[in-house]
Design a protein around this motif. Structure first.
Motif, PDB file in Angstrom:
ATOM      1  N   ILE A  99       0.610  -0.631   0.066  1.00 50.88           N
ATOM      2  CA  ILE A  99       0.046  -0.558   0.176  1.00 50.88           C
ATOM      3  C   ILE A  99       0.730   0.490  -0.040  1.00 50.88           C
ATOM      4  N   GLN A 100       0.462   2.331  -0.553  1.00 48.32           N
ATOM      5  CA  GLN A 100       1.643   3.578  -0.982  1.00 48.32           C
ATOM      6  C   GLN A 100       0.008   5.101  -0.840  1.00 48.32           C
ATOM      7  N   TRP A 101       0.827   5.623   0.051  1.00 47.56           N
ATOM      8  CA  TRP A 101       0.596   6.982   0.304  1.00 47.56           C
ATOM      9  C   TRP A 101       0.635   8.298  -0.045  1.00 47.56           C
ATOM     10  N   PRO A 102      -0.099   9.780  -0.170  1.00 41.38           N
ATOM     11  CA  PRO A 102       0.975  10.234   0.452  1.00 41.38           C
ATOM     12  C   PRO A 102       1.322  11.167   1.905  1.00 41.38           C
ATOM     13  N   ASP A 103       2.222  11.973   1.577  1.00 41.97           N
ATOM     14  CA  ASP A 103       2.475  12.463   3.365  1.00 41.97           C
ATOM     15  C   ASP A 103       1.865  14.018   3.230  1.00 41.97           C
ATOM     16  N   TYR A 104       1.001  14.472   3.204  1.00 40.80           N
ATOM     17  CA  TYR A 104       0.254  15.954   3.298  1.00 40.80           C
ATOM     18  C   TYR A 104       0.982  16.995   3.443  1.00 40.80           C
ATOM     19  N   GLU A 105       0.819  18.237   4.004  1.00 40.36           N
ATOM     20  CA  GLU A 105       1.094  19.253   4.593  1.00 40.36           C
ATOM     21  C   GLU A 105       1.037  18.669   5.733  1.00 40.36           C
ATOM     22  N   GLY A 106       1.329  19.187   7.019  1.00 38.87           N
ATOM     23  CA  GLY A 106       0.734  19.443   8.562  1.00 38.87           C
ATOM     24  C   GLY A 106       1.303  20.323   9.270  1.00 38.87           C
ATOM     25  N   ASN A 107       1.287  20.114  10.823  1.00 37.14           N
ATOM     26  CA  ASN A 107       1.742  20.967  11.724  1.00 37.14           C
ATOM     27  C   ASN A 107       3.012  20.560  11.927  1.00 37.14           C
ATOM     28  N   THR A 108       3.740  19.400  11.115  1.00 35.06           N
ATOM     29  CA  THR A 108       5.215  19.510  11.687  1.00 35.06           C
ATOM     30  C   THR A 108       5.919  18.433  12.639  1.00 35.06           C
ATOM     31  N   MET A 109       5.124  17.932  12.999  1.00 30.47           N
ATOM     32  CA  MET A 109       5.594  17.700  14.424  1.00 30.47           C
ATOM     33  C   MET A 109       5.864  16.304  14.021  1.00 30.47           C
ATOM     34  N   LEU A 110       5.054  15.713  13.414  1.00 31.56           N
ATOM     35  CA  LEU A 110       5.966  14.402  12.271  1.00 31.56           C
ATOM     36  C   LEU A 110       5.574  12.882  13.335  1.00 31.56           C
ATOM     37  N   MET A 111       5.114  13.219  13.861  1.00 34.39           N
ATOM     38  CA  MET A 111       5.163  12.055  15.064  1.00 34.39           C
ATOM     39  C   MET A 111       4.547  10.679  14.615  1.00 34.39           C
ATOM     40  N   THR A 112       3.872  10.296  14.168  1.00 34.57           N
ATOM     41  CA  THR A 112       4.215   9.010  13.011  1.00 34.57           C
ATOM     42  C   THR A 112       5.351   9.245  12.505  1.00 34.57           C
ATOM     43  N   LEU A 113       5.590   9.535  11.034  1.00 37.57           N
ATOM     44  CA  LEU A 113       6.750   9.261  11.151  1.00 37.57           C
ATOM     45  C   LEU A 113       8.229   9.107  11.878  1.00 37.57           C
ATOM     46  N   GLY A 114       8.585  10.163  12.978  1.00 36.27           N
ATOM     47  CA  GLY A 114       9.469  10.040  13.815  1.00 36.27           C
ATOM     48  C   GLY A 114       9.577   8.877  13.829  1.00 36.27           C
ATOM     49  N   ASN A 115       8.304   8.278  14.490  1.00 40.48           N
ATOM     50  CA  ASN A 115       8.175   6.295  14.813  1.00 40.48           C
ATOM     51  C   ASN A 115       8.986   5.506  14.097  1.00 40.48           C
ATOM     52  N   LEU A 116       7.988   5.784  12.701  1.00 40.48           N
ATOM     53  CA  LEU A 116       8.197   5.207  11.315  1.00 40.48           C
ATOM     54  C   LEU A 116       9.945   5.450  11.199  1.00 40.48           C
ATOM     55  N   THR A 117      10.497   6.191  11.698  1.00 43.02           N
ATOM     56  CA  THR A 117      12.012   6.169  11.085  1.00 43.02           C
ATOM     57  C   THR A 117      12.590   5.594  11.889  1.00 43.02           C
ATOM     58  N   VAL A 118      12.309   4.994  13.227  1.00 41.56           N
ATOM     59  CA  VAL A 118      13.344   4.179  13.836  1.00 41.56           C
ATOM     60  C   VAL A 118      12.682   2.751  14.473  1.00 41.56           C
ATOM     61  N   ASN A 119      11.129   3.037  14.031  1.00 33.83           N
ATOM     62  CA  ASN A 119      10.774   1.813  13.744  1.00 33.83           C
ATOM     63  C   ASN A 119       9.809   0.993  13.619  1.00 33.83           C
ATOM     64  N   PRO A 120      10.222   0.663  12.113  1.00 30.60           N
ATOM     65  CA  PRO A 120       8.900   0.272  11.015  1.00 30.60           C
ATOM     66  C   PRO A 120       8.074  -0.392  10.977  1.00 30.60           C
ATOM     67  N   ALA A 121       7.540  -0.850  12.767  1.00 37.73           N
ATOM     68  CA  ALA A 121       6.097  -1.499  12.398  1.00 37.73           C
ATOM     69  C   ALA A 121       5.381  -0.645  12.405  1.00 37.73           C
ATOM     70  N   ALA A 122       3.631  -1.183  12.064  1.00 38.37           N
ATOM     71  CA  ALA A 122       2.920  -0.311  11.754  1.00 38.37           C
ATOM     72  C   ALA A 122       1.257  -0.435  11.712  1.00 38.37           C
ATOM     73  N   GLY A 123       0.697   0.134  11.795  1.00 38.94           N
ATOM     74  CA  GLY A 123      -0.666  -1.184  12.256  1.00 38.94           C
ATOM     75  C   GLY A 123      -1.948  -0.098  11.537  1.00 38.94           C
ATOM     76  N   LEU A 124      -2.749  -0.612  10.251  1.00 38.94           N
ATOM     77  CA  LEU A 124      -3.803   0.901  10.463  1.00 38.94           C
ATOM     78  C   LEU A 124      -4.913   0.293   9.748  1.00 38.94           C
ATOM     79  N   VAL A 125      -6.243   0.408  10.104  1.00 34.76           N
ATOM     80  CA  VAL A 125      -7.448   0.286  10.043  1.00 34.76           C
ATOM     81  C   VAL A 125      -8.511   1.730   9.188  1.00 34.76           C
ATOM     82  N   PHE A 126      -9.053   0.342   8.465  1.00 26.68           N
ATOM     83  CA  PHE A 126      -9.927   0.926   7.107  1.00 26.68           C
ATOM     84  C   PHE A 126     -11.361   0.894   8.572  1.00 26.68           C
ATOM     85  N   ILE A 127     -11.830   1.998   8.291  1.00 25.86           N
ATOM     86  CA  ILE A 127     -13.398   1.851   8.546  1.00 25.86           C
ATOM     87  C   ILE A 127     -14.525   1.925   7.028  1.00 25.86           C
ATOM     88  N   ASP A 128     -15.670   0.805   6.928  1.00 24.57           N
ATOM     89  CA  ASP A 128     -16.224   1.108   5.936  1.00 24.57           C
ATOM     90  C   ASP A 128     -17.324   1.755   7.114  1.00 24.57           C
TER      91      ASP A 128
END
Length: 300
Positions: free
Chosen positions: A200-229
């Motif tokens: 799966i691929q998605w764009p990371d849009y302009e945000g608040n520059t905190m990069l909390m998610t990307l910071g975690n993924l930079t040091v630990n690539p494990a992640a979980g996603l949930v999509f809701i119907d």
């Protein structure tokens, strides 16, 4: 901070740090009392990270002082976080108000109680309303038992359709120390793409520059996603690894993107939550959503 260095945002670190509080912000009690669901992210003992959704009537979330929140719900027994949340564990949560486009991240440690969970706050901070699609809750249909629809290591054709038409999903991540976070991602339908049955691929849009998610993924690539119907109440939960692509060239294929993220699926669970979940109105898309470019013909 590592992600801010890579993004060129490091100078904003000192400015942003005071935004993250060690207690709930003023007004959190009233905000939480109105909500009907809570996104929760956590890691299992084997290191898999999952994002899940807890449902309840307004009032199922209520504040117990400045640093504790009672959650009057637990995951269904077929949820991948059900066993994890039966004992004290670090979690990231996202409280999101879709009708009014508001959100609050609350991270800390949950302890099970007789009827729910008690969340002790380590971090609490608000996020801007960008990319949130406005939805209003609708009446539920006849109650049916919550059940697991499928479990596998790859996406089915129907699950890929859910992802490819999604305008919203939620992502859970953890630091190397195990601290968890849950975040929202939104855009026009088609902004997130299933490139294959396990990619799966998605764009990371302009945000608040905190990069909390990307910071975690930079040091630990494990992640979980949930999509809701949003109509049927079903969820598609994925666990795997996420890689941030910091290349401006790669981001240029996605209007409005500053970088891209690629997710490799290791496990998929689909659950019908129709007994607990609401149905929601058709979305009013955020005015901040960038246009979606046609998918590349080569799948990249």
């Amino acid at each position: 901070m590592a992600a801010q260095d890579l993004a060129g945002f490091r100078e904003s670190a000192d400015r942003l740090r005071p935004i993250i509080g060690e207690s709930l912000p003023q007004g959190a009690a009233g905000f939480l009392a109105e909500l009907r669901f809570l996104v929760v992210g956590a890691a299992t003992p084997d290191g898999q990270v999952w994002a899940s959704v807890l449902y309840g009537e307004p009032g199922f979330l209520h504040v117990l002082g400045s640093r504790d929140v009672y959650i009057g719900a637990r995951p269904t027994k077929v949820d991948p976080l059900a066993a994890v949340l039966q004992q004290p564990t670090l979690v990231g949560t996202l409280a999101i108000d879709l009708p009014n486009r508001r959100r609050l991240r609350i991270n800390g440690r949950v302890t099970p109680s007789q009827d729910g969970l008690r969340l002790s706050v380590d971090q609490a901070y608000g996020n801007c309303p960008k990319y949130i699609q406005r939805r209003s809750p609708q009446k539920t249909g006849p109650a049916r038992s919550t059940r697991m629809v499928s479990e596998g290591s790859e996406l089915t054709a129907e699950q890929r359709r859910v992802i490819d038409t999604a305008d919203t999903f939620f992502v859970a991540s953890t630091s190397t120390a195990g601290d968890a976070d849950a975040s929202h991602r939104g855009g026009n339908p088609g902004f997130v793409r299933s490139l294959s049955a396990d990619r799966i691929q998605w764009p990371d849009y302009e945000g608040n520059t905190m990069l909390m998610t990307l910071g975690n993924l930079t040091v630990n690539p494990a992640a979980g996603l949930v999509f809701i119907d949003w109509q049927r109440g079903a969820t598609v939960q994925l666990t795997g690894t996420a890689t941030v692509n910091w290349s401006a060239h790669a981001a240029a294929r996605f209007p409005g993107a500053e970088r891209t993220v690629e997710f490799r699926v290791t496990k998929v669970i689909q659950i019908d939550h129709s007994e607990d979940a609401l149905s929601w109105s058709a979305p009013q898309y955020s005015r901040f959503n960038p246009p979606v470019a046609p998918a590349a013909s080569d799948g990249s």
